[in-house]
Motif scaffolding. Structure first.
Motif, PDB file in Angstrom:
ATOM      1  N   UNK A 100      72.194 -34.896  19.932  1.00 63.90           N
ATOM      2  CA  UNK A 100      72.633 -33.104  19.502  1.00 63.90           C
ATOM      3  C   UNK A 100      71.866 -32.298  20.392  1.00 63.90           C
ATOM      4  N   UNK A 101      71.389 -32.787  21.310  1.00 68.45           N
ATOM      5  CA  UNK A 101      70.915 -31.792  23.004  1.00 68.45           C
ATOM      6  C   UNK A 101      71.628 -31.277  23.272  1.00 68.45           C
ATOM      7  N   UNK A 102      71.662 -29.411  22.720  1.00 71.40           N
ATOM      8  CA  UNK A 102      72.892 -29.110  23.879  1.00 71.40           C
ATOM      9  C   UNK A 102      73.152 -28.554  25.095  1.00 71.40           C
ATOM     10  N   UNK A 103      71.477 -28.005  24.495  1.00 67.25           N
ATOM     11  CA  UNK A 103      70.658 -27.711  25.688  1.00 67.25           C
ATOM     12  C   UNK A 103      69.375 -28.142  26.373  1.00 67.25           C
ATOM     13  N   UNK A 104      69.590 -28.406  27.693  1.00 69.20           N
ATOM     14  CA  UNK A 104      68.604 -28.045  28.645  1.00 69.20           C
ATOM     15  C   UNK A 104      67.703 -27.073  30.303  1.00 69.20           C
ATOM     16  N   UNK A 105      66.612 -27.010  30.082  1.00 66.59           N
ATOM     17  CA  UNK A 105      66.401 -26.474  31.320  1.00 66.59           C
ATOM     18  C   UNK A 105      65.421 -26.828  32.230  1.00 66.59           C
ATOM     19  N   UNK A 106      65.417 -26.830  32.934  1.00 69.56           N
ATOM     20  CA  UNK A 106      64.887 -27.921  34.493  1.00 69.56           C
ATOM     21  C   UNK A 106      63.934 -26.796  35.174  1.00 69.56           C
ATOM     22  N   UNK A 110      73.849 -37.285  33.621  1.00 70.22           N
ATOM     23  CA  UNK A 110      74.777 -36.982  33.289  1.00 70.22           C
ATOM     24  C   UNK A 110      75.550 -38.820  32.894  1.00 70.22           C
ATOM     25  N   UNK A 111      74.778 -39.284  33.021  1.00 71.50           N
ATOM     26  CA  UNK A 111      75.189 -40.794  33.415  1.00 71.50           C
ATOM     27  C   UNK A 111      74.758 -41.564  31.362  1.00 71.50           C
ATOM     28  N   UNK A 112      74.619 -40.334  30.876  1.00 76.31           N
ATOM     29  CA  UNK A 112      74.123 -40.455  29.604  1.00 76.31           C
ATOM     30  C   UNK A 112      75.000 -40.552  28.357  1.00 76.31           C
ATOM     31  N   UNK A 113      75.282 -41.475  27.978  1.00 77.49           N
ATOM     32  CA  UNK A 113      76.935 -41.274  26.666  1.00 77.49           C
ATOM     33  C   UNK A 113      76.829 -40.125  25.887  1.00 77.49           C
ATOM     34  N   UNK A 114      75.420 -40.113  25.104  1.00 76.58           N
ATOM     35  CA  UNK A 114      75.271 -39.091  24.670  1.00 76.58           C
ATOM     36  C   UNK A 114      75.093 -37.551  24.622  1.00 76.58           C
ATOM     37  N   UNK A 115      74.446 -37.271  26.069  1.00 72.51           N
ATOM     38  CA  UNK A 115      74.756 -36.479  26.498  1.00 72.51           C
ATOM     39  C   UNK A 115      76.007 -35.839  26.954  1.00 72.51           C
ATOM     40  N   UNK A 116      77.132 -36.772  27.262  1.00 74.25           N
ATOM     41  CA  UNK A 116      77.800 -36.237  28.139  1.00 74.25           C
ATOM     42  C   UNK A 116      78.864 -35.671  26.591  1.00 74.25           C
TER      43      UNK A 116
END
Length: 200
Positions: A110-116, A131-137
């Motif tokens: 359910x991660x919709x936002x990431x700030x680095x 970018x290769x993490x299926x759920x984050x895609x």
């Protein structure tokens, strides 16, 4: 148990009075310990709880689905039925998260936002792994990358696999040397992406 010490991010602990080289090696080792993936812990408490522990241990913040408050206290992590608290947003500003800990992201749905921001260990391989993490895609909609000195064009281009990404903000990234080419490749791969740049 050493968790009394490790429950606090490395940057909150007082630094020992050692010479510079020894100090750097010590903090590098400690941060690597914070990022070691505990697969048994993931199985025991679920991916969201285990990832929360990892992120807070490294100095990042998390926000759960259905909640407005950011969780920043490791010792104050909410309890309840397994799976009740789903990570929706991650703010890794000034954190020590690094590549070796990214396996914690695999089970997050359910991660919709990431700030680095100001993440000294974030590099191209981290963005590629992200970018290769299926759920984050599927879930990731917004990504901000700010003042991460080890990120180059290669890492930014790798983000093209995040097919549902709607907003990308890039700022103060001196490693990006071919801005026009990188932007063009991203826009071709993600035509609906809103891309905001603050790069020299």
């Amino acid at each position: 148990m050493l968790w009394g010490v490790f429950a606090q991010p490395a940057w909150r602990l007082s630094k020992p009075p050692w010479p510079g080289g020894w100090r750097r090696r010590f903090w590098g080792w400690l941060n690597a310990v914070f990022n070691k993936v505990d697969y048994e812990r993931i199985q025991a408490v679920g991916p969201d709880r285990a990832a929360s522990e990892w992120l807070l241990r490294c100095g990042a913040l998390v926000r759960y689905r259905g909640y407005e408050k950011w969780q920043q206290d490791y010792n104050g992590l909410p309890t309840g039925p397994l799976g009740k608290y789903k990570i929706e947003a991650i703010d890794a500003t000034d954190s020590c998260i690094m590549y070796r800990g990214f396996d914690y992201l695999d089970g997050l749905e359910h991660v919709a936002e990431i700030k680095l921001q100001k993440c000294i260990y974030i590099q191209d391989e981290c963005l590629q792994r992200l970018s290769e993490t299926k759920n984050l895609q599927k879930s990731l909609l917004q990504l901000k990358i700010i003042s991460c000195g080890n990120v180059t064009d290669k890492g930014i281009i790798a983000l093209h696999k995040l097919m549902n990404l709607e907003y990308l903000y890039l700022s103060d990234l001196p490693g990006i040397r071919k801005k026009e080419t990188t932007v063009h490749m991203l826009q071709q791969a993600l035509p609906n992406l809103e891309l905001e740049l603050d790069l020299e």
